[in-house]
Scaffold this active site. Sequence first.
Site, PDB file in Angstrom:
ATOM      1  N   PRO A  37       0.815  -1.219   0.000  1.00  0.00           N
ATOM      2  CA  PRO A  37       0.000   0.000   0.000  1.00  0.00           C
ATOM      3  C   PRO A  37       0.853   1.276   0.000  1.00  0.00           C
ATOM      4  O   PRO A  37       0.337   2.365  -0.260  1.00  0.00           O
ATOM      5  CB  PRO A  37      -0.844  -0.113   1.274  1.00  0.00           C
ATOM      6  CG  PRO A  37      -0.296  -1.249   2.051  1.00  0.00           C
ATOM      7  CD  PRO A  37       0.540  -2.088   1.149  1.00  0.00           C
ATOM      8  N   GLU A  96       1.710  -8.137   8.883  1.00  0.00           N
ATOM      9  CA  GLU A  96       1.768  -6.698   9.173  1.00  0.00           C
ATOM     10  C   GLU A  96       2.654  -5.922   8.214  1.00  0.00           C
ATOM     11  O   GLU A  96       2.501  -4.736   8.021  1.00  0.00           O
ATOM     12  CB  GLU A  96       2.295  -6.475  10.599  1.00  0.00           C
ATOM     13  CG  GLU A  96       1.417  -7.058  11.671  1.00  0.00           C
ATOM     14  CD  GLU A  96       0.031  -6.429  11.696  1.00  0.00           C
ATOM     15  OE1 GLU A  96      -0.054  -5.194  11.725  1.00  0.00           O
ATOM     16  OE2 GLU A  96      -0.953  -7.185  11.666  1.00  0.00           O
ATOM     17  N   ARG A 121      -4.008  -8.556 -20.572  1.00  0.00           N
ATOM     18  CA  ARG A 121      -4.955  -8.187 -21.643  1.00  0.00           C
ATOM     19  C   ARG A 121      -4.358  -7.214 -22.659  1.00  0.00           C
ATOM     20  O   ARG A 121      -4.866  -7.080 -23.767  1.00  0.00           O
ATOM     21  CB  ARG A 121      -6.277  -7.664 -21.068  1.00  0.00           C
ATOM     22  CG  ARG A 121      -6.192  -6.341 -20.379  1.00  0.00           C
ATOM     23  CD  ARG A 121      -7.499  -6.011 -19.663  1.00  0.00           C
ATOM     24  NE  ARG A 121      -8.559  -5.580 -20.567  1.00  0.00           N
ATOM     25  CZ  ARG A 121      -8.618  -4.390 -21.146  1.00  0.00           C
ATOM     26  NH1 ARG A 121      -7.676  -3.501 -20.943  1.00  0.00           N
ATOM     27  NH2 ARG A 121      -9.631  -4.076 -21.938  1.00  0.00           N
ATOM     28  N   ASP A 179     -10.637   1.734 -24.401  1.00  0.00           N
ATOM     29  CA  ASP A 179     -10.842   1.531 -22.964  1.00  0.00           C
ATOM     30  C   ASP A 179     -10.926   2.840 -22.213  1.00  0.00           C
ATOM     31  O   ASP A 179     -10.247   3.793 -22.565  1.00  0.00           O
ATOM     32  CB  ASP A 179      -9.612   0.838 -22.333  1.00  0.00           C
ATOM     33  CG  ASP A 179      -9.616  -0.643 -22.522  1.00  0.00           C
ATOM     34  OD1 ASP A 179     -10.640  -1.182 -22.948  1.00  0.00           O
ATOM     35  OD2 ASP A 179      -8.572  -1.248 -22.240  1.00  0.00           O
TER      36      ASP A 179
HETATM   37 CL1  6GU Z   1      -0.239  -3.877  -3.253  1.00  0.00          CL
HETATM   38  N1  6GU Z   1      -0.911  -4.664  -0.824  1.00  0.00           N
HETATM   39  C1  6GU Z   1      -1.647  -4.587   0.299  1.00  0.00           C
HETATM   40  N2  6GU Z   1      -1.406  -5.432   1.298  1.00  0.00           N
HETATM   41  N3  6GU Z   1      -2.639  -3.716   0.458  1.00  0.00           N
HETATM   42  C2  6GU Z   1      -2.872  -2.891  -0.563  1.00  0.00           C
HETATM   43  C3  6GU Z   1      -2.141  -2.905  -1.754  1.00  0.00           C
HETATM   44  C4  6GU Z   1      -1.139  -3.820  -1.851  1.00  0.00           C
HETATM   45  N4  6GU Z   1      -2.605  -1.944  -2.566  1.00  0.00           N
HETATM   46  C5  6GU Z   1      -3.596  -1.377  -1.906  1.00  0.00           C
HETATM   47  N5  6GU Z   1      -3.760  -1.930  -0.699  1.00  0.00           N
END
Ligand code: 6GU
Length: 240
Positions: A86, A113, A150, A164
């Site tokens: 994230p 974690e 794709r 798209d």
């Molecule tokens: Cl790539 N991994 C995790 N654990 N949570 C996320 C993410 C990735 N992208 C958004 N949330």
Amino acid sequence: MRIKILTLFPKMLEGIVNESILKRAIDKKVCQVEFIDMRGYSLDKHHHVDDTPYGGGAGMVLACDVVDRAILANADAASYKILMTPQGRPYQQKIAKELSLKEELILICGHYEGFDERIRSYVDDEISIGDYVLTGGELAAAVICDSVIRLLDHAIKKESYEDDSFSNGLLEYPQYTRPAEYKGMTVPPVLVNGNHKLIKEYRLKESLRKTFLRRPELLKERNLTEEEVKLLKEIKEELK
Ligand code: 6GU
């Protein structure tokens, strides 16, 4: 293209590449997808891959030696290694296009974690699929696989993705199929009349309308042509 996914839960991903367009692309050898269980690179006799965090705190942290060995055993000079996190750069269609040009992708999925921070030094890129937290990187890796495969030559017809949403900086125009009328809702006559010039103009205008109404920030990031400026003016007039 080859895609290797380093994960602790390979079964989470198998279903996704074994259906529909991705399965067909793999069968046609457009790309090859491999799941690699990182647990196999643990030297611990119980195959532990994580440990408690230095400094204390909740949860477990994925250890750097396991990921390091998994990368060393599976990567070569052609591999583009991406950590799914994230904290990574926000994923977009233009990144999907960029990745579709690579010879090999290695997607590294953490769970728990977090990762030992030193893992970041082993990778070329870090990607997030949005501002929310998943239990692991597998779903995000599935998103990358789907959106990249794709775009590969011979996965689907080029015309299928040229229009798209996002590929030209706009949302896609509305589409219809038979019947021409359903429960009182009709198909715009211009689409039925078969005048290709008018259809093209209608689609551009509706693409602009949708983008203006739903994602106006996309229009600011884009250089509009003279025709688009004119159509957008009409749209704004129509909304008054
Ligand atoms: Cl790539 N991994 C995790 N654990 N949570 C996320 C993410 C990735 N992208 C958004 N949330």
